[in-house]
Design an enzyme around this catalytic site. Sequence first.
Site, short mmCIF file in Angstrom:
data_model
loop_
_atom_site.label_atom_id
_atom_site.label_comp_id
_atom_site.label_asym_id
_atom_site.label_seq_id
_atom_site.Cartn_x
_atom_site.Cartn_y
_atom_site.Cartn_z
N ASP A 150 -6.71 -6.45 4.05
CA ASP A 150 -7.73 -6.02 3.55
C ASP A 150 -8.64 -7.06 2.99
OD1 ASP A 150 -9.13 -3.90 2.07
OD2 ASP A 150 -8.14 -4.51 0.27
N TYR B 33 0.77 -1.32 0.14
CA TYR B 33 0.11 0.03 0.00
C TYR B 33 0.74 1.17 -0.05
CZ TYR B 33 -4.68 -1.69 0.65
OH TYR B 33 -5.98 -2.19 0.36
N LYS C 44 2.42 -15.21 2.82
CA LYS C 44 2.59 -15.95 1.57
C LYS C 44 3.99 -16.31 1.38
CE LYS C 44 1.15 -17.61 -2.28
NZ LYS C 44 0.19 -18.75 -2.41
N ASP D 261 -12.43 -8.62 4.46
CA ASP D 261 -13.61 -8.67 3.77
C ASP D 261 -14.45 -9.80 3.72
OD1 ASP D 261 -13.76 -5.93 3.02
OD2 ASP D 261 -14.13 -6.34 1.06
N ASP E 204 -3.73 -17.93 0.74
CA ASP E 204 -4.63 -18.64 -0.23
C ASP E 204 -5.58 -19.91 0.63
OD1 ASP E 204 -2.25 -19.86 0.26
OD2 ASP E 204 -2.09 -20.36 -2.04
#
Length: 359
Positions: free
Chosen positions: A246, A144, A190, A250, A222
Amino acid sequence: MMKIAVLPGDGIGEEVMKEALKVLKKVEAKFNLHFDFTHGLIGGAAWPQYKNHFPQETQDLVLDSDAILFGSVGGPVDAQSEPKWKDCEKNSILSIRKLLGLTVNLRPAPIYKELLDFCPLKTEITGTENFEILVIRELSGGIYFGEHSRPTVDTAKDVAEYDRKTIAHIAKFAFESAMKRSKKLTSVDKANVLETSRLWREVFEDTAKEYPEVKLENVLVDNMVQQLVKNPRQFDVIACPNLFGDIVSDLTSVLPGSLGMLGSASFGNKNIHLYEPSGGSAPDIAGKGIANPIAQILSASMMLRHSFHLVDAADAIENAVSEVMKNGLRTGDIYQKKEGLKLVGTVEMGDAICANISL
Ligand code: IPM
Ligand code: MG
């Protein structure tokens, strides 16, 4: 004196903020407190007057406050190219995160058993009791805030960077949170591909040595989203780097059944923390008096708990929300035709929550 900057912003911001302030005033009377509220403009709401989404006046107000109660910003999807809305979220949300040095973002997803019909997962998966997943998102680093560039028309670049200090800060926060809850912490990365994730995992494992009671589990992002859908109850506190947080937050935000139920808190290095609903400005329902004010009200209770350490007052608000859920009052987002449920508007919902904070 508790100086609170009130930034309702756009869309439903103004109307849900009114209800949160009403609840805070009720709490002021009950617990004999005094809050000092100052309103400021941000987002599209600031544009007509300032031609700026985060004007200097609002920045000064923010820096002169003890806590920020934020609404939401952004405009209709079909008007994003208009100057008023172009880059509105980026200019206001990302700028305020930067100005306050907001590093740790708490996104709790409380699952109320009364709202399980709205959870997209089957009850065999969710179970039938209340539970809560707490996503802790790193908010100041990663892709970001790295360099964003467009070297040529055909190429684009976003740089992800993390340093040990930034990760250590959020890791400590996440372990402390786990200590206060189930002592189980899931760290998301990851690390099979990304160097920033390898550093993230290394720091979490180092920090774990200081918290022998906490069970740390590292999960690849994942796999994490799969697991969250298959068996969300296995998780309690989940810590994520900025971009994964983020996305993962959600996913968890759909479990309670409506974004209108989710408050959030962001902690900064200036000790001026920010509290906001997890949902957006919902321009489609703005001004109709039907938006669910609970997300804003729960953000206010998080403010009392975390910025002002007013535990009893925060508990009183959260208990009042649970009570209203039990009593069957519902705004449209969480309403269904069913015996014992009553459809109410924004103001009635705020009134009912106030009424359950007895004097
Ligand atoms: C959020 C939002 C923001 C983010 C956007 C609006 C910049 O999606 O707070 O989750 O990506 O952080
Ligand atoms: Mg988001």
